[in-house]
Design a protein around this motif. Sequence first.
Motif, mmCIF file in Angstrom:
data_model
loop_
_atom_site.group_PDB
_atom_site.id
_atom_site.type_symbol
_atom_site.label_atom_id
_atom_site.label_comp_id
_atom_site.label_asym_id
_atom_site.label_seq_id
_atom_site.Cartn_x
_atom_site.Cartn_y
_atom_site.Cartn_z
ATOM 1 N N THR A 108 26.011 -14.012 7.002
ATOM 2 C CA THR A 108 24.668 -14.454 6.135
ATOM 3 C C THR A 108 23.854 -14.548 7.415
ATOM 4 O OG1 THR A 108 26.044 -15.983 4.679
ATOM 5 C CG2 THR A 108 23.590 -16.750 5.120
ATOM 6 N N PHE A 109 24.640 -15.299 7.995
ATOM 7 C CA PHE A 109 23.636 -15.739 9.098
ATOM 8 C C PHE A 109 22.186 -14.189 10.243
ATOM 9 C CE2 PHE A 109 22.306 -15.328 13.854
ATOM 10 C CZ PHE A 109 21.318 -16.488 14.499
ATOM 11 N N VAL A 110 23.046 -12.777 10.138
ATOM 12 C CA VAL A 110 22.700 -11.633 10.869
ATOM 13 C C VAL A 110 21.354 -11.424 9.905
ATOM 14 C CG1 VAL A 110 23.438 -9.225 11.052
ATOM 15 C CG2 VAL A 110 25.224 -11.298 11.676
ATOM 16 N N PRO A 111 21.915 -11.084 8.324
ATOM 17 C CA PRO A 111 20.234 -10.560 7.992
ATOM 18 C C PRO A 111 18.801 -11.445 8.198
ATOM 19 C CG PRO A 111 21.652 -10.933 6.195
ATOM 20 C CD PRO A 111 22.549 -11.012 7.424
ATOM 21 N N LEU A 112 19.993 -12.681 7.777
ATOM 22 C CA LEU A 112 18.580 -13.991 7.922
ATOM 23 C C LEU A 112 18.150 -13.890 9.241
ATOM 24 C CD1 LEU A 112 19.725 -16.420 5.792
ATOM 25 C CD2 LEU A 112 18.225 -14.963 5.024
ATOM 26 N N ASN A 113 18.589 -13.655 10.296
ATOM 27 C CA ASN A 113 18.179 -13.693 11.648
ATOM 28 C C ASN A 113 17.489 -12.510 11.736
ATOM 29 O OD1 ASN A 113 18.253 -14.231 14.348
ATOM 30 N ND2 ASN A 113 19.689 -12.758 15.029
ATOM 31 N N VAL A 114 17.712 -11.900 11.440
ATOM 32 C CA VAL A 114 16.588 -9.749 11.879
ATOM 33 C C VAL A 114 15.485 -10.498 10.994
ATOM 34 C CG1 VAL A 114 16.152 -7.801 11.235
ATOM 35 C CG2 VAL A 114 18.497 -8.179 11.482
ATOM 36 N N VAL A 115 15.457 -10.854 9.958
ATOM 37 C CA VAL A 115 14.091 -11.765 9.311
ATOM 38 C C VAL A 115 13.673 -12.533 9.825
ATOM 39 C CG1 VAL A 115 12.960 -12.575 7.278
ATOM 40 C CG2 VAL A 115 15.095 -10.811 6.290
ATOM 41 N N GLY A 116 14.033 -13.457 10.155
ATOM 42 C CA GLY A 116 13.465 -14.532 11.080
ATOM 43 C C GLY A 116 13.204 -14.124 12.108
ATOM 44 N N ALA A 117 13.265 -13.055 13.530
ATOM 45 C CA ALA A 117 13.063 -12.357 14.294
ATOM 46 C C ALA A 117 11.981 -11.387 14.466
ATOM 47 C CB ALA A 117 14.054 -11.320 14.822
ATOM 48 N N PHE A 118 12.136 -10.376 12.792
ATOM 49 C CA PHE A 118 10.598 -9.886 12.879
ATOM 50 C C PHE A 118 9.186 -10.939 12.621
ATOM 51 C CE2 PHE A 118 12.841 -6.380 12.802
ATOM 52 C CZ PHE A 118 12.134 -5.229 12.694
ATOM 53 N N ALA A 119 9.294 -11.892 11.917
ATOM 54 C CA ALA A 119 8.429 -13.012 11.399
ATOM 55 C C ALA A 119 8.002 -13.450 12.967
ATOM 56 C CB ALA A 119 8.754 -13.700 10.405
ATOM 57 N N TRP A 120 8.689 -13.740 14.041
ATOM 58 C CA TRP A 120 8.853 -14.887 14.881
ATOM 59 C C TRP A 120 7.917 -13.444 16.101
ATOM 60 C CZ3 TRP A 120 10.374 -13.289 19.432
ATOM 61 C CH2 TRP A 120 10.552 -14.715 20.453
ATOM 62 N N SER A 121 8.397 -12.253 15.934
ATOM 63 C CA SER A 121 7.930 -11.561 17.182
ATOM 64 C C SER A 121 6.170 -10.721 15.958
ATOM 65 C CB SER A 121 8.802 -9.729 17.129
ATOM 66 O OG SER A 121 8.242 -9.332 17.945
ATOM 67 N N ALA A 122 6.266 -10.668 15.229
ATOM 68 C CA ALA A 122 4.518 -10.577 14.634
ATOM 69 C C ALA A 122 3.800 -11.261 15.189
ATOM 70 C CB ALA A 122 5.340 -9.907 13.237
ATOM 71 N N CYS A 123 4.397 -12.698 15.356
ATOM 72 C CA CYS A 123 3.253 -14.001 14.863
ATOM 73 C C CYS A 123 3.162 -13.955 16.367
ATOM 74 C CB CYS A 123 3.979 -14.760 14.281
ATOM 75 S SG CYS A 123 3.491 -16.469 15.129
ATOM 76 N N TRP A 124 4.091 -13.793 17.465
ATOM 77 C CA TRP A 124 3.654 -14.118 19.037
ATOM 78 C C TRP A 124 3.001 -13.004 19.366
ATOM 79 C CZ3 TRP A 124 2.828 -18.309 20.333
ATOM 80 C CH2 TRP A 124 2.661 -19.517 20.693
ATOM 81 N N ALA A 125 3.564 -11.893 18.998
ATOM 82 C CA ALA A 125 2.653 -10.500 19.614
ATOM 83 C C ALA A 125 1.394 -10.000 19.157
ATOM 84 C CB ALA A 125 2.682 -9.600 18.738
ATOM 85 N N GLY A 126 1.330 -11.091 17.746
ATOM 86 C CA GLY A 126 -0.463 -11.269 16.664
ATOM 87 C C GLY A 126 -1.160 -12.462 17.887
ATOM 88 N N VAL A 127 -0.666 -12.776 17.743
ATOM 89 C CA VAL A 127 -1.725 -14.011 18.974
ATOM 90 C C VAL A 127 -1.838 -13.058 20.148
ATOM 91 C CG1 VAL A 127 -0.888 -15.953 20.538
ATOM 92 C CG2 VAL A 127 0.139 -16.088 18.735
ATOM 93 N N GLY A 128 -1.028 -12.255 20.564
ATOM 94 C CA GLY A 128 -1.581 -11.518 21.610
ATOM 95 C C GLY A 128 -2.593 -10.722 21.923
#
Length: 197
Positions: A122-142
């Motif tokens: 259960t953790f692995v797919p949710l972790n991937v979704v969260g990682a993409f959201a987090w990465s897009a958010c902070w790269a977007g801030v940059g």
Amino acid sequence: MENVASIAHYGYLATFVGTLLEGETLLVLSGVAAHNGYLAWPVVVAIGALGATLGDLAFFLLGRHYGARLLARFPRFVLAAQRVHPLIERHPAFAVVAVRFMYGVRTAGPAIIGTTRLPLSTFVPLNVVGAFAWSACWAGVGWAFGRAATRLLGDVVRGERELFIAVGTIVAAVAIALHLRRWHARRRAAQPPSAGK
């Protein structure tokens, strides 16, 4: 041209290492570099998500195997666990995705989730979704910061390639040193005391 190529090469590597170990600073810098044409923004997001996914998976597995010892060894994990455990019990899917956005539990969160009964599957797919959201958010801030800086300063910001490399190298080195120190501390804490003491 060589400087741009070196930013592309080391910039992606720095993004991966930074997000694997800690996170936001390198990702924001990579977003700025992407805005200025040194890196490709979709690649920055993908590499940031990969680093965050692998880093959080490692912390989850540490929590799964050494949970009680981690909580005993690091008091800040106990405080973070008091915030994360109720959220996991009520909304496990939301918690896995959101924990990386919560101040004070970015690193400890996945390890704490590992101490719960949430299955790895259960953790692995949710972790991937969260990682993409987090990465897009902070790269977007940059990216947004790079755009604003370009509007304010014009071509002056194009002289930041050396700054990007220097800051990226320093942040990556500090992050690696801190994590090696924590790893050594965890190993010492995990070793049973010798019989002679």
